[in-house]
Design an enzyme around this catalytic site. Sequence first.
Site, PDB file in Angstrom:
ATOM      1  N   ALA A   1      -1.195   0.487   2.999  1.00 46.07           N
ATOM      2  CA  ALA A   1      -0.964   0.884   4.388  1.00 46.07           C
ATOM      3  C   ALA A   1      -2.266   0.973   5.174  1.00 46.07           C
ATOM      4  CB  ALA A   1      -0.216   2.207   4.426  1.00 46.07           C
ATOM      5  N   HIS A   2      -2.140   1.251   6.459  1.00 44.72           N
ATOM      6  CA  HIS A   2      -3.308   1.283   7.350  1.00 44.72           C
ATOM      7  C   HIS A   2      -4.280   2.401   6.959  1.00 44.72           C
ATOM      8  CE1 HIS A   2      -0.489   3.689  10.258  1.00 44.72           C
ATOM      9  NE2 HIS A   2      -0.950   4.492   9.318  1.00 44.72           N
ATOM     10  N   ASN A   3      -5.555   2.093   7.091  1.00 52.51           N
ATOM     11  CA  ASN A   3      -6.674   3.027   6.880  1.00 52.51           C
ATOM     12  C   ASN A   3      -6.920   3.395   5.423  1.00 52.51           C
ATOM     13  OD1 ASN A   3      -6.500   3.028   9.667  1.00 52.51           O
ATOM     14  ND2 ASN A   3      -5.747   5.117   9.814  1.00 52.51           N
TER      15      ASN A   3
END
Length: 345
Positions: free
Chosen positions: A252-254
């Site tokens: 997922a993001h980050n």
Amino acid sequence: MADPRFFKKKGPFTLEELAEIGQCEIYRGDPTLLIHDVASLNEADTTCIGVLYNTKHHALLQDTKALACILGEEMVDRAPQNTALLVAKYPHRSFAMIATAFYPQEKKAGRIDPTAIIDPSSKLGEDVIIGPLAIIGANVEIDDGVVVGAHTVIEEGVSIGKNTIIGSHVSISHAIIGKCVNIKPGACIGQSGFGFFMDSGDMGGHVPVPQLGRVLIHDYVEIGANTTVDRGSGADTIIGLGTRIDNLVMVAHNVHFSKGCVMVTQTGIAGSTKLGDYVAAGGQVGIADNLKIGSGARLAAKCGIMRDVDPKEVMMGSPALPFKTFFRQVAVLKKLVEDTRKKVS
């Protein structure tokens, strides 16, 4: 043994040459002995070298027809007397280097397929291979020796380092990719993450949050088939040096991977979680968002990680527990079932 239709073999090599390649020592055998191929111990014939890297499989060693074998020093007494032996601290590692000598990565001449669509503002290095119907967007930078497979889409502004291999049907956007990276078929890199304000509907429904980060993939990373890596929402998503991500993994993001991490198939890492060096997760592990997984942690298959994990901690179960606690609970549950059965009977 390897099918010659798909794999081009080098060699033969002498036992002495293979000892040097695999960083082994000759324990037994003529250094000038010629070896023609690599194979598993149960399939090897009298021209091949095999490997015993798990002592539980010692029966394979005793029954093998292999001309030579790579193994740990503790297993030499179990080998047939007529088998040449190379002793290694890490037999599997040595076998990998020797197998690579027999079957090196084939270097092909640069070629751009006439059906590929390449924006004139993109920059291509030397000996680049672009497959059929691939699309290279504006201002893309592709360094020397990069391979881009058929039907792959590289979107605007992406940068790809030397000798990276990108399989077919891959989608890449908003990404800076290092050298010697291997991205396998069907992977999706850099798409927007699952980011939105959850609205009950009185303001018109869920509100998407712009995903303004990138994906930074460091050198020597491997990303498996049909794996997805979302770009950051503000900070970047980072895949650290030498990390190995299996097929069908969701990042997922980050998310931040430090160096040398290993993620096995169907693992999912939720947003903004940070993993230290050499974290390893088995199949179908789920990691919640905004956690810190310490360097050297081991997460057994199907773990549900809902809290931070200390460095070198080993976790099992869902919700995940330290492995000693997990097995204590298993033992207690087993005893409870047995006691209940006795009372009922």
